[in-house]
Write a protein that holds these residues in place. Sequence first.
Motif, PDB file in Angstrom:
ATOM      1  N   ARG A  80      54.242 -45.943  -5.394  1.00 45.01           N
ATOM      2  CA  ARG A  80      54.330 -46.700  -6.450  1.00 45.01           C
ATOM      3  C   ARG A  80      53.010 -47.389  -6.555  1.00 45.01           C
ATOM      4  O   ARG A  80      52.150 -47.495  -7.692  1.00 45.01           O
ATOM      5  N   ARG A  81      52.161 -47.658  -5.674  1.00 41.49           N
ATOM      6  CA  ARG A  81      51.065 -48.474  -5.737  1.00 41.49           C
ATOM      7  C   ARG A  81      50.021 -47.599  -5.965  1.00 41.49           C
ATOM      8  O   ARG A  81      48.889 -47.836  -6.722  1.00 41.49           O
ATOM      9  N   HIS A  82      49.879 -46.191  -5.194  1.00 41.98           N
ATOM     10  CA  HIS A  82      48.933 -45.317  -5.484  1.00 41.98           C
ATOM     11  C   HIS A  82      48.960 -44.729  -7.085  1.00 41.98           C
ATOM     12  O   HIS A  82      47.924 -44.715  -7.562  1.00 41.98           O
ATOM     13  N   LEU A  83      50.153 -44.730  -7.413  1.00 43.30           N
ATOM     14  CA  LEU A  83      50.117 -44.163  -8.863  1.00 43.30           C
ATOM     15  C   LEU A  83      49.587 -45.111  -9.743  1.00 43.30           C
ATOM     16  O   LEU A  83      49.018 -44.714 -10.915  1.00 43.30           O
ATOM     17  N   ALA A  84      49.616 -46.427  -9.683  1.00 45.78           N
ATOM     18  CA  ALA A  84      49.140 -47.376 -10.510  1.00 45.78           C
ATOM     19  C   ALA A  84      47.565 -47.461 -10.657  1.00 45.78           C
ATOM     20  O   ALA A  84      46.845 -47.936 -11.326  1.00 45.78           O
ATOM     21  N   GLN A  85      47.086 -46.672  -9.659  1.00 44.34           N
ATOM     22  CA  GLN A  85      45.445 -46.448  -9.306  1.00 44.34           C
ATOM     23  C   GLN A  85      44.914 -45.144  -9.969  1.00 44.34           C
ATOM     24  O   GLN A  85      43.803 -44.957  -9.769  1.00 44.34           O
ATOM     25  N   ARG A  86      45.687 -44.689 -10.838  1.00 48.30           N
ATOM     26  CA  ARG A  86      45.285 -43.180 -11.391  1.00 48.30           C
ATOM     27  C   ARG A  86      43.832 -43.169 -12.109  1.00 48.30           C
ATOM     28  O   ARG A  86      43.690 -44.382 -12.770  1.00 48.30           O
ATOM     29  N   PRO A  87      43.094 -42.406 -11.471  1.00 48.18           N
ATOM     30  CA  PRO A  87      41.825 -42.376 -12.299  1.00 48.18           C
ATOM     31  C   PRO A  87      41.895 -41.900 -13.745  1.00 48.18           C
ATOM     32  O   PRO A  87      42.887 -41.247 -13.788  1.00 48.18           O
ATOM     33  N   SER A  88      40.786 -42.037 -14.614  1.00 51.45           N
ATOM     34  CA  SER A  88      40.810 -41.245 -15.825  1.00 51.45           C
ATOM     35  C   SER A  88      40.179 -40.129 -15.745  1.00 51.45           C
ATOM     36  O   SER A  88      39.679 -39.526 -14.657  1.00 51.45           O
ATOM     37  N   GLY A  89      40.783 -39.191 -16.671  1.00 49.68           N
ATOM     38  CA  GLY A  89      40.231 -38.025 -16.894  1.00 49.68           C
ATOM     39  C   GLY A  89      41.435 -37.085 -16.100  1.00 49.68           C
ATOM     40  O   GLY A  89      42.414 -37.227 -15.770  1.00 49.68           O
ATOM     41  N   ASP A  90      40.614 -35.731 -15.716  1.00 53.04           N
ATOM     42  CA  ASP A  90      41.464 -34.665 -15.200  1.00 53.04           C
ATOM     43  C   ASP A  90      41.642 -35.241 -13.796  1.00 53.04           C
ATOM     44  O   ASP A  90      40.611 -35.101 -12.995  1.00 53.04           O
ATOM     45  N   VAL A  91      42.834 -35.010 -13.231  1.00 55.65           N
ATOM     46  CA  VAL A  91      43.025 -35.630 -11.886  1.00 55.65           C
ATOM     47  C   VAL A  91      43.519 -34.189 -11.021  1.00 55.65           C
ATOM     48  O   VAL A  91      43.717 -34.503  -9.675  1.00 55.65           O
ATOM     49  N   GLN A  92      43.353 -32.962 -11.532  1.00 56.54           N
ATOM     50  CA  GLN A  92      43.739 -31.654 -10.724  1.00 56.54           C
ATOM     51  C   GLN A  92      43.300 -31.660  -9.312  1.00 56.54           C
ATOM     52  O   GLN A  92      43.941 -31.379  -8.409  1.00 56.54           O
ATOM     53  N   ALA A  93      42.112 -31.861  -9.109  1.00 59.86           N
ATOM     54  CA  ALA A  93      41.264 -31.620  -7.899  1.00 59.86           C
ATOM     55  C   ALA A  93      40.750 -32.884  -7.335  1.00 59.86           C
ATOM     56  O   ALA A  93      39.799 -32.905  -6.757  1.00 59.86           O
ATOM     57  N   THR A  94      41.490 -33.820  -7.506  1.00 63.78           N
ATOM     58  CA  THR A  94      40.845 -35.280  -6.971  1.00 63.78           C
ATOM     59  C   THR A  94      41.526 -35.640  -5.971  1.00 63.78           C
ATOM     60  O   THR A  94      42.716 -35.405  -5.415  1.00 63.78           O
ATOM     61  N   PRO A  95      40.830 -36.577  -4.928  1.00 61.19           N
ATOM     62  CA  PRO A  95      41.382 -36.864  -3.841  1.00 61.19           C
ATOM     63  C   PRO A  95      42.569 -37.754  -4.010  1.00 61.19           C
ATOM     64  O   PRO A  95      43.408 -37.921  -3.242  1.00 61.19           O
ATOM     65  N   TRP A  96      42.539 -38.497  -5.176  1.00 60.32           N
ATOM     66  CA  TRP A  96      43.778 -39.234  -5.652  1.00 60.32           C
ATOM     67  C   TRP A  96      45.044 -38.652  -5.508  1.00 60.32           C
ATOM     68  O   TRP A  96      46.051 -39.033  -5.070  1.00 60.32           O
ATOM     69  N   ARG A  97      44.878 -37.468  -6.379  1.00 64.34           N
ATOM     70  CA  ARG A  97      45.880 -36.535  -6.421  1.00 64.34           C
ATOM     71  C   ARG A  97      46.221 -35.894  -5.047  1.00 64.34           C
ATOM     72  O   ARG A  97      47.669 -35.915  -4.503  1.00 64.34           O
ATOM     73  N   HIS A  98      45.398 -35.693  -4.203  1.00 65.47           N
ATOM     74  CA  HIS A  98      45.663 -34.887  -2.810  1.00 65.47           C
ATOM     75  C   HIS A  98      46.292 -35.819  -1.928  1.00 65.47           C
ATOM     76  O   HIS A  98      47.163 -35.368  -1.221  1.00 65.47           O
ATOM     77  N   SER A  99      45.786 -37.073  -2.050  1.00 66.89           N
ATOM     78  CA  SER A  99      46.454 -38.185  -1.254  1.00 66.89           C
ATOM     79  C   SER A  99      47.952 -38.264  -1.550  1.00 66.89           C
ATOM     80  O   SER A  99      48.906 -38.382  -0.726  1.00 66.89           O
ATOM     81  N   LEU A 100      48.388 -38.280  -2.841  1.00 64.29           N
ATOM     82  CA  LEU A 100      49.656 -38.574  -3.258  1.00 64.29           C
ATOM     83  C   LEU A 100      50.383 -37.387  -2.675  1.00 64.29           C
ATOM     84  O   LEU A 100      51.551 -37.588  -2.446  1.00 64.29           O
ATOM     85  N   MET A 101      49.772 -36.098  -2.912  1.00 63.14           N
ATOM     86  CA  MET A 101      50.412 -35.028  -2.472  1.00 63.14           C
ATOM     87  C   MET A 101      50.903 -35.035  -1.047  1.00 63.14           C
ATOM     88  O   MET A 101      51.813 -34.560  -0.607  1.00 63.14           O
ATOM     89  N   ASN A 102      49.719 -35.429  -0.250  1.00 62.92           N
ATOM     90  CA  ASN A 102      50.452 -35.856   1.340  1.00 62.92           C
ATOM     91  C   ASN A 102      51.468 -36.524   1.491  1.00 62.92           C
ATOM     92  O   ASN A 102      52.039 -36.562   2.763  1.00 62.92           O
ATOM     93  N   TRP A 103      51.905 -37.778   0.558  1.00 61.69           N
ATOM     94  CA  TRP A 103      52.929 -38.336   0.569  1.00 61.69           C
ATOM     95  C   TRP A 103      54.227 -37.674  -0.116  1.00 61.69           C
ATOM     96  O   TRP A 103      55.160 -38.686  -0.468  1.00 61.69           O
ATOM     97  N   GLY A 104      54.080 -36.738  -0.614  1.00 67.02           N
ATOM     98  CA  GLY A 104      55.241 -36.032  -1.294  1.00 67.02           C
ATOM     99  C   GLY A 104      55.399 -36.131  -2.706  1.00 67.02           C
ATOM    100  O   GLY A 104      56.519 -35.870  -3.168  1.00 67.02           O
ATOM    101  N   HIS A 105      54.126 -36.425  -3.297  1.00 60.47           N
ATOM    102  CA  HIS A 105      54.449 -36.660  -4.858  1.00 60.47           C
ATOM    103  C   HIS A 105      53.071 -36.150  -5.433  1.00 60.47           C
ATOM    104  O   HIS A 105      51.974 -36.461  -5.235  1.00 60.47           O
ATOM    105  N   ASP A 106      53.592 -35.192  -6.256  1.00 63.24           N
ATOM    106  CA  ASP A 106      52.392 -34.179  -6.973  1.00 63.24           C
ATOM    107  C   ASP A 106      52.321 -34.964  -8.535  1.00 63.24           C
ATOM    108  O   ASP A 106      53.448 -34.672  -9.237  1.00 63.24           O
ATOM    109  N   PRO A 107      51.405 -35.826  -8.910  1.00 65.68           N
ATOM    110  CA  PRO A 107      51.478 -36.466 -10.213  1.00 65.68           C
ATOM    111  C   PRO A 107      51.448 -35.645 -11.459  1.00 65.68           C
ATOM    112  O   PRO A 107      51.714 -35.882 -12.550  1.00 65.68           O
ATOM    113  N   LEU A 108      51.266 -34.348 -11.170  1.00 67.34           N
ATOM    114  CA  LEU A 108      51.006 -33.322 -12.281  1.00 67.34           C
ATOM    115  C   LEU A 108      52.432 -32.619 -12.528  1.00 67.34           C
ATOM    116  O   LEU A 108      52.630 -31.550 -13.293  1.00 67.34           O
ATOM    117  N   LYS A 109      53.303 -32.802 -11.814  1.00 67.72           N
ATOM    118  CA  LYS A 109      54.837 -32.175 -11.730  1.00 67.72           C
ATOM    119  C   LYS A 109      55.245 -32.781 -12.961  1.00 67.72           C
ATOM    120  O   LYS A 109      55.196 -34.018 -12.859  1.00 67.72           O
TER     121      LYS A 109
END
Length: 109
Positions: A80-109
């Motif tokens: 929840r906290r990390h989703l609130a920090q979504r960067p602008s633009g394409d997040v496909q290959a960002t550390p933000w997305r990769h970090s979330l995926m380590n925690w079991g959430h893919d924001p592009l799903k």
Amino acid sequence: MTDDREQTAKDFHQAVNMTATELDRWLGTRESKAVGAKSGGAESIGHESGRRIAKILKKGNSDLSEDDYAHMRTVTGYIRRHLAQRPSGDVQATPWRHSLMNWGHDPLK
């Protein structure tokens, strides 16, 4: 199952949108291992958490321990906290997305 446990499980399964198989596969990638804060060892906190999340996803509700429920609450809060920090633009290959995926959430799903 108590109301608190039911709510914890519900929140967890809403936040974690990757299957155990998807998460295990992701955790084996170079990108997964490259992100996150390290705590003493070579593995990041998020990567370690991801391995634990995959184990939780493979268990039945009756097999979950108090420790599992505590981790589920931690995971839900982090996502929840990390989703609130979504960067602008394409997040496909960002550390933000990769970090979330380590925690079991893919924001592009």
